[in-house]
Design an enzyme around this catalytic site. Structure first.
Site, PDB file in Angstrom:
ATOM      1  N   THR A  61       8.045  18.062  68.548  1.00 25.42           N
ATOM      2  CA  THR A  61       9.406  18.031  68.015  1.00 25.42           C
ATOM      3  C   THR A  61      10.366  18.288  69.184  1.00 25.42           C
ATOM      4  OG1 THR A  61       9.117  20.338  67.287  1.00 25.42           O
ATOM      5  CG2 THR A  61       8.846  18.610  65.629  1.00 25.42           C
ATOM      6  N   LYS A  63       1.447  21.893  69.195  1.00 24.86           N
ATOM      7  CA  LYS A  63       2.875  21.673  69.400  1.00 24.86           C
ATOM      8  C   LYS A  63       3.604  22.961  69.088  1.00 24.86           C
ATOM      9  CE  LYS A  63       5.871  21.116  66.847  1.00 24.86           C
ATOM     10  NZ  LYS A  63       6.943  22.009  66.225  1.00 24.86           N
ATOM     11  N   THR A 106       6.328  28.400  64.733  1.00 20.12           N
ATOM     12  CA  THR A 106       6.500  27.028  64.260  1.00 20.12           C
ATOM     13  C   THR A 106       5.651  26.138  65.135  1.00 20.12           C
ATOM     14  OG1 THR A 106       7.964  25.258  63.649  1.00 20.12           O
ATOM     15  CG2 THR A 106       8.567  26.432  65.579  1.00 20.12           C
ATOM     16  N   GLU A 120      11.890  26.520  73.881  1.00 23.23           N
ATOM     17  CA  GLU A 120      13.128  25.750  73.927  1.00 23.23           C
ATOM     18  C   GLU A 120      14.082  26.306  74.986  1.00 23.23           C
ATOM     19  OE1 GLU A 120      13.187  24.161  69.325  1.00 23.23           O
ATOM     20  OE2 GLU A 120      14.250  26.000  69.843  1.00 23.23           O
ATOM     21  N   ASN A 169      19.269  24.495  69.644  1.00 25.39           N
ATOM     22  CA  ASN A 169      19.224  24.901  68.240  1.00 25.39           C
ATOM     23  C   ASN A 169      20.561  24.727  67.544  1.00 25.39           C
ATOM     24  OD1 ASN A 169      16.460  26.083  67.449  1.00 25.39           O
ATOM     25  ND2 ASN A 169      16.801  26.783  69.531  1.00 25.39           N
TER      26      ASN A 169
END
Length: 402
Positions: A152, A178, A189, A275, A397
């Site tokens: 993602t 992932k 996640t 991220e 985000n």
């Protein structure tokens, strides 16, 4: 134990994998549908998120794994199929049934995983159309494509595999994962599928996976948020031959060591790819009264945004580390704690230690940042992985659905 170069989910014997663009994601250059398939029935086990809100695929996989068997896993990215009610359950079951028909399996032998935006129904029309294509693309070399298809906000695909000699035969364990955001312990996640050509009794496989996850995927954190879809699945098809591994068998601990290595490598890759991350931070807590206490201290430091931003800014601010140790919930004696950052002692015996600040700042510019915390309470230890907290985390985000 040998690391397999370019190894992944399809490295063990008897496994095939594929990844294609189906249309779940708008960008046609990004893969979004993956399939992992064992040529023969396999023992199977899974560990899931502890979030009370759980996506439709988790409910389905719990049902399908009641017999401890599975032969395929179908995965999509770009849509989590979470908080989608009865429609989400029906869509997940449809993905299993359609995949089963293409592979001549029973639907109960197919597991399903989804990852992406929460609260949006799956575009089943494009998935239905793409399932025959991904089944046709299955190959021994398809592991990398499958790993790409479950990404993602990941910036790199995550795959790893090892080979180990087990009771006179060569056994392989491979995996893909992932995860980059909403990463917190228990789990994050993240999705991971692990394959092995060893034959392992299903109950033992579940126990070993639980142990490995506790020391790997449950020891990473990026932002403290826990997802609705987190799943780790392992399939063991026995294609390597030889006797089945059972509890207290002579090869169990060696197999476990290889399984944990795969899990830890994938977990580290997730933390490194957090991220907006620029650095991987490893926090080793030693001298704890027990492993649970060591893990709690490590996670408190790893989840501290003040520590993570200091690492991003190359600021050797030991006060932030010590503060997190103190609020971890573990009884500690600050006068006995010792802290090292990038190999330099920065706190000891109740006070900061003199160090060459410019030299340490330069060391903090590296991509790997080790923190060692000695509690001087016992002999237990734990290692936790996280990443720094950069400007890009907020940007990624803030723009996730827009």
């Amino acid at each position: 134990m040998q690391v397999l170069e370019d190894g992944g989910i399809s490295s063990p014997r008897g496994f095939r994998a594929a990844g294609i663009h189906a249309g779940v994601k708008v960008d046609s250059t990004k893969k979004d549908l993956a399939l992992v398939y064992s040529l023969v029935p396999a023992s199977a086990a899974a560990v899931y998120t502890t979030n009370r809100v759980q996506a439709a695929p988790i409910h389905i996989d719990r049902e399908h794994l009641r017999d401890g068997r599975a032969q395929a896993v179908v995965l999509n990215s770009g849509n989590a199929n979470a908080c989608t009610g009865a429609r989400g359950l029906a869509d997940g079951r449809r993905m299993c049934a359609r995949t089963a028909a293409l592979l001549d399996l029973e639907p109960v032998d197919v597991l399903v995983c989804s990852t992406g935006v929460i609260g949006v129904e799956l575009p089943m029309q494009v998935i239905d159309a793409a399932l025959p294509q991904v089944a046709e693309a299955l190959s021994e070399e398809g592991g990398q494509a499958a790993a790409e298809a479950i990404m993602t906000t990941d910036t790199v695909a995550k795959s790893f595999a090892v080979e180990v000699e087990l009771e006179g035969r060569s056994v392989r364990i491979g995996g893909m994962a992932k995860g980059a955001g909403m990463i917190a312990p228990n789990m994050a996640t993240m999705l991971s599928v692990i394959s092995t050509d060893a034959e392992v009794e299903a109950g033992l496989l579940q126990d070993l996976l639980g142990r490995a996850v506790q020391r790997s995927f449950n020891c990473i954190t990026v932002d403290g948020d826990m997802s609705t879809n987190d799943t780790v699945i392992v399939l063991a098809n026995g294609a390597a031959g030889g006797p089945r591994l059972e509890k207290d068998g002579s090869g169990v601990e060696l197999f476990y060591a290889a399984l944990e290595k795969v899990c830890r490598q994938l977990a580290r890759a997730i933390a490194r790819d957090g991220e907006g991350a620029t650095k991987l931070v490893s926090i080793r807590v030693q001298g704890a009264a027990d492993a649970g206490a060591a893990r709690r201290v490590g996670l408190a430091v790893a989840n501290s945004n003040l520590v993570k931003t200091a690492v991003f800014g190359c600021d050797p601010n030991w006060g932030r580390i010590l503060c997190a140790v103190g609020y971890s919930g573990v009884e500690i004696d600050p006068d006995k704690v010792r802290v090292e950052l990038c190999g330099t002692a920065i706190y000891n015996s109740g006070a900061g230690v003199d160090f060459e600040q410019e030299k340490l700042i330069e060391a903090m510019r590296e991509e790997d940042i080790p923190i060692v915390i000695e509690l001087a309470q016992g002999h237990a230890e734990a290692e936790v992985f996280t990443c720094d907290f950069s400007y890009d985390y907020v940007r990624i985000n803030a723009e996730y659905t827009t």
